[in-house]
Each structure stands twice: as structure tokens, then as C-alpha cells.
Design a protein around this motif. Structure first.
Motif, mmCIF file in Angstrom:
data_model
loop_
_atom_site.group_PDB
_atom_site.id
_atom_site.type_symbol
_atom_site.label_atom_id
_atom_site.label_comp_id
_atom_site.label_asym_id
_atom_site.label_seq_id
_atom_site.Cartn_x
_atom_site.Cartn_y
_atom_site.Cartn_z
ATOM 1 N N SER A 57 0.859 -1.194 0.000
ATOM 2 C CA SER A 57 0.000 0.000 0.000
ATOM 3 C C SER A 57 0.894 1.242 0.000
ATOM 4 C CB SER A 57 -0.928 -0.033 1.207
ATOM 5 O OG SER A 57 -0.197 0.253 2.375
ATOM 6 N N GLY A 58 0.256 2.386 0.125
ATOM 7 C CA GLY A 58 1.007 3.648 0.097
ATOM 8 C C GLY A 58 2.106 3.708 1.145
ATOM 9 N N MET A 62 5.972 4.851 1.056
ATOM 10 C CA MET A 62 6.547 5.862 1.964
ATOM 11 C C MET A 62 7.855 5.343 2.565
ATOM 12 S SD MET A 62 3.049 6.850 4.039
ATOM 13 C CE MET A 62 3.689 8.004 5.249
ATOM 14 N N ARG A 87 2.621 10.317 10.137
ATOM 15 C CA ARG A 87 3.152 8.977 9.843
ATOM 16 C C ARG A 87 4.567 9.058 9.274
ATOM 17 N NH1 ARG A 87 -0.511 4.708 6.707
ATOM 18 N NH2 ARG A 87 -1.716 5.082 8.583
ATOM 19 N N THR A 133 3.420 16.222 2.790
ATOM 20 C CA THR A 133 2.207 15.537 2.348
ATOM 21 C C THR A 133 1.414 16.569 1.546
ATOM 22 O OG1 THR A 133 2.240 14.161 4.325
ATOM 23 C CG2 THR A 133 0.151 14.272 3.119
ATOM 24 N N ASN A 135 -1.451 16.473 -0.221
ATOM 25 C CA ASN A 135 -2.871 16.552 0.084
ATOM 26 C C ASN A 135 -3.099 15.743 1.361
ATOM 27 O OD1 ASN A 135 -5.640 17.234 -1.241
ATOM 28 N ND2 ASN A 135 -5.834 15.154 -0.504
ATOM 29 N N THR A 137 -4.957 13.819 3.561
ATOM 30 C CA THR A 137 -6.224 13.096 3.435
ATOM 31 C C THR A 137 -7.072 13.144 4.707
ATOM 32 O OG1 THR A 137 -4.923 11.603 2.078
ATOM 33 C CG2 THR A 137 -7.140 10.879 2.585
ATOM 34 N N ASP A 163 4.569 13.187 -0.529
ATOM 35 C CA ASP A 163 3.468 12.233 -0.435
ATOM 36 C C ASP A 163 2.347 12.777 -1.320
ATOM 37 O OD1 ASP A 163 1.058 10.988 0.250
ATOM 38 O OD2 ASP A 163 1.677 10.656 2.329
ATOM 39 N N VAL A 165 -0.087 10.778 -2.395
ATOM 40 C CA VAL A 165 -0.998 9.624 -2.395
ATOM 41 C C VAL A 165 -2.417 10.035 -2.810
ATOM 42 C CG1 VAL A 165 -2.093 7.868 -0.920
ATOM 43 C CG2 VAL A 165 0.368 8.202 -0.818
ATOM 44 N N THR A 166 -2.899 11.185 -2.303
ATOM 45 C CA THR A 166 -4.244 11.599 -2.747
ATOM 46 C C THR A 166 -4.199 12.884 -3.590
ATOM 47 O OG1 THR A 166 -4.610 12.513 -0.531
ATOM 48 C CG2 THR A 166 -5.684 10.426 -1.047
ATOM 49 N N ALA A 186 -0.283 5.699 -4.506
ATOM 50 C CA ALA A 186 -0.808 4.341 -4.308
ATOM 51 C C ALA A 186 -2.022 4.097 -5.194
ATOM 52 C CB ALA A 186 -1.180 4.129 -2.834
ATOM 53 N N GLN A 188 -4.974 2.694 -4.942
ATOM 54 C CA GLN A 188 -6.403 2.733 -4.568
ATOM 55 C C GLN A 188 -6.963 4.143 -4.469
ATOM 56 O OE1 GLN A 188 -3.904 2.410 -2.492
ATOM 57 N NE2 GLN A 188 -4.392 2.902 -0.382
#
Ligand SMILES: Cc1ncc(COP(=O)(O)O)c(C=O)c1O
Length: 377
Positions: A57-58, A62, A87, A133, A135, A137, A163, A165-166, A186, A188
């Protein structure tokens, strides 16, 4: 109906592609898929850099982004204004990095000036990486990556690790023109593919840092992925069916065009926010930093978990709740990936229907949908 910020809805073309028989990853057939997927990943990232796929996963991406380019004791700056920024700091500490966090309250963007000052003051170039990061989330806040990145570039030495991811696939992340060194995402999320693939884009400057990075790694050693990617395959058995799905979803994104994909997300964000405002519910993030992928709503005097439960029970619409200390305080509407006007109209109409049942009548019936429609027309 998934209106959470990941896993996101998967289009039929991607689902059908993933339903095929698995094929061997050392076959010519698989290499042909890989060749196309790698080219299209570069297109999506707006880069000539390597874009590598890892199974995971993401968070696997990372971890790979940290352990391949840094060594224990390295000083890094990490932007923390939500769960995922935190995180990154946590992962850094576990690997013995000298993590300095730059925090903002959850729901507010990172302060670009603080990054400028820290980087400007670093005349000995002790800061090895800055991690943002893009965006967040957990709050639906977009951080001003472009401005922070300017300060990183002025310092000269530090890597910028992002990051996305989104944000990737929902908003502009021009990897080459901004000079982003390591970019993590990622499957998804904006990719419209089920969970299981992580992506890491790596710049030549980051590969230079790789040569001296000393943290131990085996499965996530990105040099292995780089070498095998040049042969259009992977170092270890990949989730071949997810890669088939990715081939289909990237084709869809290419057909739509990058600018249109970003404009669609912007439009859906505007419509969602207009609907929420018309229902007299509070938006958690200000307009200036609002995310095209996720809208967080902070209703006063209504139990958020009851809203989510009723949306699910009555309409089979899944909304996300708050995370960590925001549990019970906010709900999050994901409008990321395979989402269109119809989904926002449906979601706001359903909200209008359930709110009075929970005692919230502080709006004119129909006002939410009318506001959404006025924005979309
Ligand atoms: C911004 C951001 N970073 C990292 C992650 C971690 O990804 P995963 O849950 O796929 O490990 C997520 C997941 O939602 C995220 O939204």
C-alpha cells in the motif's frame, strides 16, 4: 457507493482487466503490458524520471522513499498537519533519522514561511530532505508544495520527498518542472485501481543520494526495481492482475486528458463544497487550501457517526469518518478518481434526506442539490 478517500471506485474496464487469468511476469505478454504502463505512469507524473511500482500500500512506498535515500542520523524536516504527515515523522524516527517536525493544526495548511526560515538558516546544508504531504487526506487540506519546494531548491542540497498519495491523479503534480525528487502514491486513490500497488518516482538527484544511503533494505531496495523496470518487468512476483487493471485505468485517464482530469476534480470539489454550505454545515478546511480530492465536513450539534450510519443504511453510500482526535468530529467525502457529477448530486441529495431525521432542519429543502447543480451547470 464508495465516497471515501480510498479505496475509491474502480471502473468496469479496470475490474474486467483484473478478472483475467494471471500471466507469468517473465513472459513477453507481461513485458508488453509493463512497457505501456511504465510510459503512462511517466505521463501521469509529468516526468522522464523512473516511476517504480512496489507491491504494497502507500505506506510501503513511503517507507521505500525514506530508506533508499537517507541514512540514520540524517536531519530531515517533515511537515505535520494531519495523520499522514505524522506517519512520515514516525517512520523517520523508527529508522533513526533526526526528524524535525514543522506542525500546523489539523485543518490548517503548513506554514511555508517556517520552511523558508529553517532552510535559509541551514547554511551548512545539514538538512538532507524535506517531506511534504501534498494533500492531507485526514483533513482535506492541500499544502502549498510549490512554495515550500522553492525554499528547498534555494537551499540546494536537500531532497524534496512528496506524499502525493491523494493528489496524484486529482491535481497538478508536475514532477519534472517542479523538480520533485521522490514522489509517492498508491493504486487505490486517483489511479482508480484496487489497493495493492505503491508507486515511487525517483529523480537523478535522488539516485545520487541512493549511492551513499546506508539504511538496510531488501524487498524495498528501489535499485532492484529500477534495473528490472528497464527490462519491462519486476524484481519479484508482482500483482499482475492489478497491473492489468492499471493498464486499463491509465488508458482511461489518457483518453480524458490530464487537464480534464484535474478540472473534473476541481469542479466536483466546488460542487461538493457548495452543497455542504447550502445545507449550513461547516466545512473543515478553508476555500484557499481545499482539496480537490476530499471534502471534510464538521457539523455542529449533529452526531457525525449517525450521519454516516444513516447514509450507509438508507442509501448504501459510504462516507469516511474522522481519524485520531477528529473521530466523531468530522466526516470526509471522497471525490477522488472514478467520480462524476452524478455522484456528487446523489451524495448531497442523500445527505439532505438524512439530516432532518437527525434533527438538522437548518436549511431549505432542496437547497443542497440546487447549489450543487448551480455549480455544475
Ligand atoms: C496522504 C496519504 N499518505 C499515505 C497514505 C497511506 O497509504 P496506505 O493506507 O495505502 O498505506 C494514505 C492513505 O490513505 C494517504 O492518504
Amino acid at each position: 457507493m464508495l465516497m471515501i478517500p480510498g479505496p475509491t471506485a474502480v471502473p468496469e474496464a479496470a475490474l474486467l482487466a483484473s478478472a483475467k487469468h494471471p500471466i507469468g511476469h517473465r513472459t513477453r505478454e507481461f513485458s508488453e503490458i509493463m512497457e505501456e504502463v511504465i510510459q503512462n505512469l511517466k505521463w501521469l507524473h509529468q516526468t522522464e524520471n523512473d516511476v517504480l511500482m512496489v507491491t504494497g500500500s502507500g505506506t510501503a512506498a513511503m517507507e521505500a522513499a525514506m530508506i533508499n535515500f537517507l541514512s540514520s542520523g540524517d536531519r530531515i524536516l517533515v511537515g505535520c498537519n494531519g495523520k499522514f504527515g505524522n506517519r512520515w515523522a514516525e517512520v523517520g524516527k523508527i529508522f533513526g533519522l533526526n526528524v524535525e517536525t514543522i506542525t500546523s493544526p489539523w485543518g490548517k495548511p503548513l506554514d511555508t514561511e517556517t520552511f523558508y526560515k529553517k532552510l535559509h538558516a541551514d547554511t551548512n546544508k545539514q538538512i538532507k530532505a524535506v517531506i511534504i504531504t501534498h494533500n492531507e487526506t485526514s483533513t482535506g487540506v492541500v499544502n502549498d508544495l510549490e512554495t515550500i519546494n522553492h525554499s528547498v531548491k534555494a537551499q540546494g542540497q536537500a531532497l524534496i520527498i512528496v506524499d502525493a498519495v491523494t493528489s496524484l491523479g486529482a491535481m497538478n503534480v508536475p514532477v519534472d518542472s517542479w523538480g520533485l525528487d521522490v514522489v509517492v502514491s498508491a493504486s487505490q486513490k486517483g489511479y482508480m485501481v484496487p489497493p495493492g500497488l505503491g508507486f515511487v518516482a525517483v529523480s537523478p538527484k535522488a539516485w545520487e543520494a541512493y549511492k551513499t544511503a546506508k539504511l538496510p533494505k531488501f524487498y524495498l531496495d528501489l535499485d532492484k526495481y529500477r534495473q528490472f523496470t528497464t527490462q519491462n518487468t519486476t524484481p519479484f512476483t508482482p500483482p499482475v492482475n492489478l497491473i492489468m487493471a492499471l493498464q486499463a485505468s491509465l488508458r482511461m485517464m489518457k483518453r480524458e486528458g490530464l487537464a480534464s482530469v484535474f478540472a473534473r476534480h476541481q469542479r466536483l470539489m466546488d460542487a461538493t463544497r457548495a452543497g455542504i454550505k447550502a445545507l449550513n454545515l461547516n466545512l473543515f478546511a478553508e476555500d484557499e487550501c481545499a482539496s480537490p480530492a476530499i471534502t471534510a465536513v464538521a457539523p455542529s450539534n449533529i452526531d457525525v457517526e449517525r450521519i454516516r450510519a444513516l447514509m450507509s443504511k438508507r442509501f448504501d453510500i459510504a462516507l469516511a469518518g474522522g481519524q485520531n482526535h477528529l473521530k466523531g468530529q468530522i466526516l470526509r467525502i471522497g471525490h477522488l478518481g472514478f467520480v462524476c457529477d452524478r455522484d456528487i448530486i446523489t451524495c448531497i441529495a442523500a445527505l439532505e434526506a438524512v439530516l432532518p431525521e437527525l434533527g438538522w432542519n437548518n436549511f431549505t429543502p432542496g437547497a443542497g442539490v440546487a447549489a450543487v447543480w448551480a455549480t455544475l451547470k
